[in-house]
Design a protein around this motif. Structure first.
Motif, PDB file in Angstrom:
ATOM      1  N   ILE A  55      16.467  31.771 -50.106  1.00 51.49           N
ATOM      2  CA  ILE A  55      16.109  32.368 -48.814  1.00 51.49           C
ATOM      3  C   ILE A  55      17.023  33.570 -48.588  1.00 51.49           C
ATOM      4  O   ILE A  55      18.244  33.432 -48.513  1.00 51.49           O
ATOM      5  CB  ILE A  55      16.261  31.350 -47.670  1.00 51.49           C
ATOM      6  CG1 ILE A  55      15.196  30.255 -47.801  1.00 51.49           C
ATOM      7  CG2 ILE A  55      16.151  32.039 -46.307  1.00 51.49           C
ATOM      8  CD1 ILE A  55      15.303  29.152 -46.765  1.00 51.49           C
ATOM      9  N   GLU A 105       8.354  26.779 -45.416  1.00 54.38           N
ATOM     10  CA  GLU A 105       9.532  27.366 -44.782  1.00 54.38           C
ATOM     11  C   GLU A 105       9.315  28.803 -44.336  1.00 54.38           C
ATOM     12  O   GLU A 105      10.163  29.372 -43.652  1.00 54.38           O
ATOM     13  CB  GLU A 105      10.713  27.282 -45.752  1.00 54.38           C
ATOM     14  CG  GLU A 105      11.096  25.855 -46.090  1.00 54.38           C
ATOM     15  CD  GLU A 105      11.999  25.738 -47.303  1.00 54.38           C
ATOM     16  OE1 GLU A 105      12.509  24.630 -47.538  1.00 54.38           O
ATOM     17  OE2 GLU A 105      12.184  26.749 -48.016  1.00 54.38           O
ATOM     18  N   LYS A 106       8.191  29.385 -44.698  1.00 55.14           N
ATOM     19  CA  LYS A 106       7.858  30.717 -44.200  1.00 55.14           C
ATOM     20  C   LYS A 106       7.351  30.662 -42.763  1.00 55.14           C
ATOM     21  O   LYS A 106       7.388  31.664 -42.042  1.00 55.14           O
ATOM     22  CB  LYS A 106       6.812  31.377 -45.104  1.00 55.14           C
ATOM     23  CG  LYS A 106       7.270  31.568 -46.546  1.00 55.14           C
ATOM     24  CD  LYS A 106       6.210  32.237 -47.392  1.00 55.14           C
ATOM     25  CE  LYS A 106       6.637  32.306 -48.853  1.00 55.14           C
ATOM     26  NZ  LYS A 106       7.902  33.041 -49.046  1.00 55.14           N
ATOM     27  N   GLY A 114      16.770  34.344 -41.808  1.00 53.94           N
ATOM     28  CA  GLY A 114      16.587  33.035 -42.417  1.00 53.94           C
ATOM     29  C   GLY A 114      17.791  32.125 -42.252  1.00 53.94           C
ATOM     30  O   GLY A 114      18.871  32.542 -41.803  1.00 53.94           O
ATOM     31  N   THR A 133      15.915  36.313 -46.336  1.00 59.09           N
ATOM     32  CA  THR A 133      15.450  37.086 -45.190  1.00 59.09           C
ATOM     33  C   THR A 133      16.577  37.243 -44.172  1.00 59.09           C
ATOM     34  O   THR A 133      17.417  36.351 -44.030  1.00 59.09           O
ATOM     35  CB  THR A 133      14.247  36.403 -44.531  1.00 59.09           C
ATOM     36  OG1 THR A 133      14.592  35.040 -44.239  1.00 59.09           O
ATOM     37  CG2 THR A 133      13.037  36.412 -45.449  1.00 59.09           C
ATOM     38  N   ASP A 138      12.645  30.717 -43.307  1.00 58.00           N
ATOM     39  CA  ASP A 138      12.730  32.170 -43.438  1.00 58.00           C
ATOM     40  C   ASP A 138      13.013  32.872 -42.126  1.00 58.00           C
ATOM     41  O   ASP A 138      13.428  34.037 -42.131  1.00 58.00           O
ATOM     42  CB  ASP A 138      11.412  32.711 -44.018  1.00 58.00           C
ATOM     43  CG  ASP A 138      11.293  32.475 -45.519  1.00 58.00           C
ATOM     44  OD1 ASP A 138      12.212  31.845 -46.087  1.00 58.00           O
ATOM     45  OD2 ASP A 138      10.291  32.913 -46.114  1.00 58.00           O
ATOM     46  N   ASP A 139      12.759  32.193 -41.008  1.00 56.43           N
ATOM     47  CA  ASP A 139      12.935  32.836 -39.700  1.00 56.43           C
ATOM     48  C   ASP A 139      13.367  31.777 -38.690  1.00 56.43           C
ATOM     49  O   ASP A 139      12.632  30.824 -38.424  1.00 56.43           O
ATOM     50  CB  ASP A 139      11.618  33.483 -39.258  1.00 56.43           C
ATOM     51  CG  ASP A 139      11.760  34.328 -37.998  1.00 56.43           C
ATOM     52  OD1 ASP A 139      12.767  34.169 -37.276  1.00 56.43           O
ATOM     53  OD2 ASP A 139      10.858  35.149 -37.733  1.00 56.43           O
TER      54      ASP A 139
END
Length: 361
Positions: free
Chosen positions: A37, A92-93, A42, A39, A63-64
């Motif tokens: 991860i 997880e996105k 994330g 991002t 991810d967020d």
């Protein structure tokens, strides 16, 4: 309920030939790259938190950080969901996924050893689940989380959803386990029929001697039943080999020693099962003060789809939906993680997002 099915295979995986070790390292490296991860918003945290006097492993990944938070309650008992990380990476996105190894399970067991797990009982582990929920809410700064429970974990899940509606924005059960104090023996009779057709006389005799009333079963008999039920059903057995065992063997999060701990944990945790045999989900209540979902394998023989649907039909909730995961028996969300994610995105996430918007106004 499926812990005994995995024990022998997990032990066998801990002593492979050299060539298999090399292949395993390659697959682990690929899995680790997939799970990375990077991002800006994330989160990827793994570590131990003291819950109920025991250091218990908790993973928080997504991810967020602004995505809805999902707290998983794994099955077994003793069957960690951490092994499925690469298969569920796409989840997880869209959600922050919290995975927790209960006392007696996986990394939690490995941390302190079997003699330092404290009380291994349904009641104690239930209180752990409440404490983990509070920890996750505080750590991530959210009022409520989506409760996703699978297999034996859904035995905890229904009770958590009934008792603590203020902690959870929705309940999602998969491989949903419904207890009825032993009234329904259709799954047992179906298994006897499969064994008779297949000419499995030894297994048939063993189950006939055990009887259909789970309230009289020992932990060992629960394990034997689950093993026979899983291996006698082609779809379940295929999933065991192609999904569960491969996820165990290639998990980038687990060393060979930890694979051994997973097997030991599943055997150790079986002692929890007999105390739940008298549970009755209809008697405990079919009213839930939150959106209620069951996403079940269309051919589940371990936690029968028909029983889950009967319970669902009696549920009263602000919003409820039942959906089938096609071409799936047990382990449905992990056999077809893309189908499960689609259901989460189209049915669960919009409701949760609306709740969050309403709370903010």
């Amino acid at each position: 309920m499926i812990s005994a099915v995995l024990i022998a295979s997990a032990a066998a995986l801990a002593a492979p030939v050299a060539g298999a070790l090399g292949h395993r390292r390659l697959k682990q490296a690929a899995g680790a790259r997939l799970m990375r991860i990077d991002t800006p918003s994330g989160i990827d945290e793994q570590g131990f938190v003291r819950i109920g006097g025991v250091e218990q492993w908790i993973s928080v990944r997504g991810d967020d950080r602004d995505n809805p938070v999902v707290l998983e309650i794994h099955g077994g008992p003793g069957a960690s969901n951490a092994i499925y990380g690469p298969r569920t990476r796409a989840w997880e996105k869209h959600f922050t996924i919290v995975r927790w190894d209960m006392r007696g399970t996986g990394k939690t067991l490995r941390r302190s050893g079997a003699d330092r797990q404290g009380e291994l009982s349904f009641a104690r582990m239930y209180e752990d689940a409440v404490d983990v929920t509070h920890h996750v809410r505080a750590r991530l700064g959210v009022d409520r989380v989506v409760l996703v429970a699978n297999s034996f974990g859904s035995t905890f899940g229904l009770r958590l959803a009934r008792q603590y509606p203020d902690l959870y924005s929705a309940y999602v059960g998969t491989d949903q386990n419904i207890h009825d104090a032993g009234r329904d023996d259709t799954a047992h009779r179906a298994l006897l029929g499969r064994l008779h057709t297949a000419g499995k006389r030894k297994e048939l005799a063993a189950l006939q001697e055990t009887g259909a009333d789970t309230r009289t079963w020992t932990a060992e008999q629960f394990g034997a039943y689950a093993k026979i039920a899983a291996t006698s059903d082609p779809l379940t057995f295929s999933t065991m080999k192609s999904v569960v065992m491969k996820s165990l063997w290639f998990s980038p999060l687990h060393s060979l020693a930890e694979l051994g701990a997973l097997g030991k944990g599943m055997r150790l945790s079986e002692q929890v099962l007999p105390a739940t045999a008298g549970f009755d989900d209809w008697a405990d209540g079919t009213a839930f003060d939150m959106p209620f979902f069951i996403f079940q394998g269309d051919r589940d023989v371990l936690t029968p789809t028909e029983r889950a649907k009967r319970f669902f039909d009696d549920v009263q909730a602000p919003h409820k939906e039942f959906a089938l995961i096609e071409d799936a028996s047990h382990f449905a969300s992990f056999r077809h993680p893309e189908q499960f994610l689609r259901l989460m995105l189209t049915k669960v996430r919009p409701l949760v997002a609306n709740q969050e918007q309403a709370a903010a106004t």
